[in-house]
Design a protein around this motif. Sequence first.
Motif, PDB file in Angstrom:
ATOM      1  N   ALA A  41     -91.743  27.576  55.750  1.00  0.00           N
ATOM      2  CA  ALA A  41     -90.693  26.836  56.448  1.00  0.00           C
ATOM      3  C   ALA A  41     -90.989  26.908  57.944  1.00  0.00           C
ATOM      4  O   ALA A  41     -91.245  27.989  58.473  1.00  0.00           O
ATOM      5  N   GLU A  42     -90.978  25.769  58.611  1.00  0.00           N
ATOM      6  CA  GLU A  42     -91.192  25.739  60.062  1.00  0.00           C
ATOM      7  C   GLU A  42     -89.883  25.941  60.804  1.00  0.00           C
ATOM      8  O   GLU A  42     -89.852  26.580  61.850  1.00  0.00           O
ATOM      9  N   HIS A  43     -88.810  25.352  60.261  1.00  0.00           N
ATOM     10  CA  HIS A  43     -87.508  25.406  60.925  1.00  0.00           C
ATOM     11  C   HIS A  43     -86.427  25.657  59.872  1.00  0.00           C
ATOM     12  O   HIS A  43     -86.619  25.387  58.688  1.00  0.00           O
ATOM     13  N   TYR A  44     -85.301  26.150  60.349  1.00  0.00           N
ATOM     14  CA  TYR A  44     -84.121  26.276  59.491  1.00  0.00           C
ATOM     15  C   TYR A  44     -82.919  25.753  60.265  1.00  0.00           C
ATOM     16  O   TYR A  44     -82.916  25.723  61.505  1.00  0.00           O
ATOM     17  N   MET A  45     -81.926  25.313  59.540  1.00  0.00           N
ATOM     18  CA  MET A  45     -80.678  24.826  60.136  1.00  0.00           C
ATOM     19  C   MET A  45     -79.529  25.502  59.404  1.00  0.00           C
ATOM     20  O   MET A  45     -79.596  25.701  58.188  1.00  0.00           O
ATOM     21  N   LYS A  46     -78.501  25.855  60.148  1.00  0.00           N
ATOM     22  CA  LYS A  46     -77.324  26.470  59.545  1.00  0.00           C
ATOM     23  C   LYS A  46     -76.076  25.809  60.091  1.00  0.00           C
ATOM     24  O   LYS A  46     -76.095  25.156  61.131  1.00  0.00           O
ATOM     25  N   ASP A  47     -74.990  25.978  59.368  1.00  0.00           N
ATOM     26  CA  ASP A  47     -73.691  25.422  59.754  1.00  0.00           C
ATOM     27  C   ASP A  47     -72.667  26.529  59.541  1.00  0.00           C
ATOM     28  O   ASP A  47     -72.486  27.003  58.417  1.00  0.00           O
ATOM     29  N   ASP A  48     -72.009  26.964  60.594  1.00  0.00           N
ATOM     30  CA  ASP A  48     -71.056  28.077  60.495  1.00  0.00           C
ATOM     31  C   ASP A  48     -69.864  27.764  59.593  1.00  0.00           C
ATOM     32  O   ASP A  48     -69.163  28.677  59.170  1.00  0.00           O
ATOM     33  N   ARG A  49     -69.655  26.495  59.289  1.00  0.00           N
ATOM     34  CA  ARG A  49     -68.575  26.140  58.364  1.00  0.00           C
ATOM     35  C   ARG A  49     -68.960  26.394  56.915  1.00  0.00           C
ATOM     36  O   ARG A  49     -68.111  26.422  56.033  1.00  0.00           O
ATOM     37  N   ASP A  50     -70.250  26.579  56.664  1.00  0.00           N
ATOM     38  CA  ASP A  50     -70.787  26.874  55.331  1.00  0.00           C
ATOM     39  C   ASP A  50     -71.767  28.042  55.498  1.00  0.00           C
ATOM     40  O   ASP A  50     -72.983  27.864  55.410  1.00  0.00           O
ATOM     41  N   PRO A  51     -71.242  29.245  55.764  1.00  0.00           N
ATOM     42  CA  PRO A  51     -72.074  30.345  56.263  1.00  0.00           C
ATOM     43  C   PRO A  51     -73.105  30.919  55.296  1.00  0.00           C
ATOM     44  O   PRO A  51     -74.032  31.582  55.740  1.00  0.00           O
ATOM     45  N   THR A  52     -72.977  30.683  54.002  1.00  0.00           N
ATOM     46  CA  THR A  52     -73.934  31.272  53.063  1.00  0.00           C
ATOM     47  C   THR A  52     -75.093  30.335  52.732  1.00  0.00           C
ATOM     48  O   THR A  52     -75.989  30.716  51.996  1.00  0.00           O
ATOM     49  N   ARG A  53     -75.076  29.140  53.282  1.00  0.00           N
ATOM     50  CA  ARG A  53     -76.127  28.170  52.975  1.00  0.00           C
ATOM     51  C   ARG A  53     -76.867  27.759  54.244  1.00  0.00           C
ATOM     52  O   ARG A  53     -76.315  27.786  55.332  1.00  0.00           O
ATOM     53  N   PHE A  54     -78.111  27.353  54.057  1.00  0.00           N
ATOM     54  CA  PHE A  54     -78.932  26.884  55.167  1.00  0.00           C
ATOM     55  C   PHE A  54     -79.974  25.915  54.615  1.00  0.00           C
ATOM     56  O   PHE A  54     -80.185  25.843  53.403  1.00  0.00           O
ATOM     57  N   ASP A  55     -80.581  25.156  55.503  1.00  0.00           N
ATOM     58  CA  ASP A  55     -81.625  24.201  55.124  1.00  0.00           C
ATOM     59  C   ASP A  55     -82.941  24.619  55.769  1.00  0.00           C
ATOM     60  O   ASP A  55     -82.938  25.214  56.855  1.00  0.00           O
ATOM     61  N   VAL A  56     -84.054  24.292  55.112  1.00  0.00           N
ATOM     62  CA  VAL A  56     -85.373  24.554  55.682  1.00  0.00           C
ATOM     63  C   VAL A  56     -86.149  23.251  55.813  1.00  0.00           C
ATOM     64  O   VAL A  56     -85.948  22.311  55.051  1.00  0.00           O
ATOM     65  N   ILE A  57     -87.033  23.221  56.814  1.00  0.00           N
ATOM     66  CA  ILE A  57     -87.913  22.080  57.061  1.00  0.00           C
ATOM     67  C   ILE A  57     -89.321  22.635  57.174  1.00  0.00           C
ATOM     68  O   ILE A  57     -89.540  23.581  57.935  1.00  0.00           O
ATOM     69  N   PRO A  58     -90.288  22.081  56.488  1.00  0.00           N
ATOM     70  CA  PRO A  58     -90.199  21.074  55.439  1.00  0.00           C
ATOM     71  C   PRO A  58     -89.576  21.657  54.177  1.00  0.00           C
ATOM     72  O   PRO A  58     -89.401  22.872  54.076  1.00  0.00           O
TER      73      PRO A  58
END
Length: 192
Positions: free
Chosen positions: A110-127
């Motif tokens: 994973a090069e990058h990750y994104m998170k959202d504090d409104r959904d604290p247990t989940r995150f996205d990875v790129i690619p």
Amino acid sequence: MGTILASAIITSVRRVLLDPTPGVTWADADLLAMLNEGERAICAIKREANPVRGAVTLAAGTKQTLPAGGIAVMEAYENTVSGRRCTLANRELVDAAAPFFPAATQEVDAEHYMKDDRDPTRFDVIPPNDGTGSLQMLYGAVPTALTLTSSAINLLDIYEHALKAFVLSQAYAENTDRQDLAKSTQYANDWK
């Protein structure tokens, strides 16, 4: 993570409750249950109170979830196998620059990750991950249950006062012989 024993906190609480002998008003098991609840309550308010740093296995695709017991993503450091750093990306910028990134070729790192504090247990990875990758991460977690026998608190020792106040608040609220809601309220205000 702490050095203060659960039994020491319970002994201190018993002194304030004027209940020095276990079982007269409060059983040790009842006070221990309140202490465990206090640790969880502190972590619900301050998610970084019980941090865990370790490898998180990634699922195939962009959508990822913390392991069981994880309550909030704090940071992703690097890919476990390759050591390649993984940086936090701004979702709005990624969506503007690469709106089809979820359909990109799946990779191990994973090069990058994104998170959202409104959904604290989940995150996205790129690619998108191919399902074989893992990241070294820092995340908040639910504390493990304490025991009376040589179990130190899960939180840093600076939370000792808050934990005592939480247990005292609960004890005064639940005492059926001489319930003292004024004291319960004061300790409830004190632990927060």
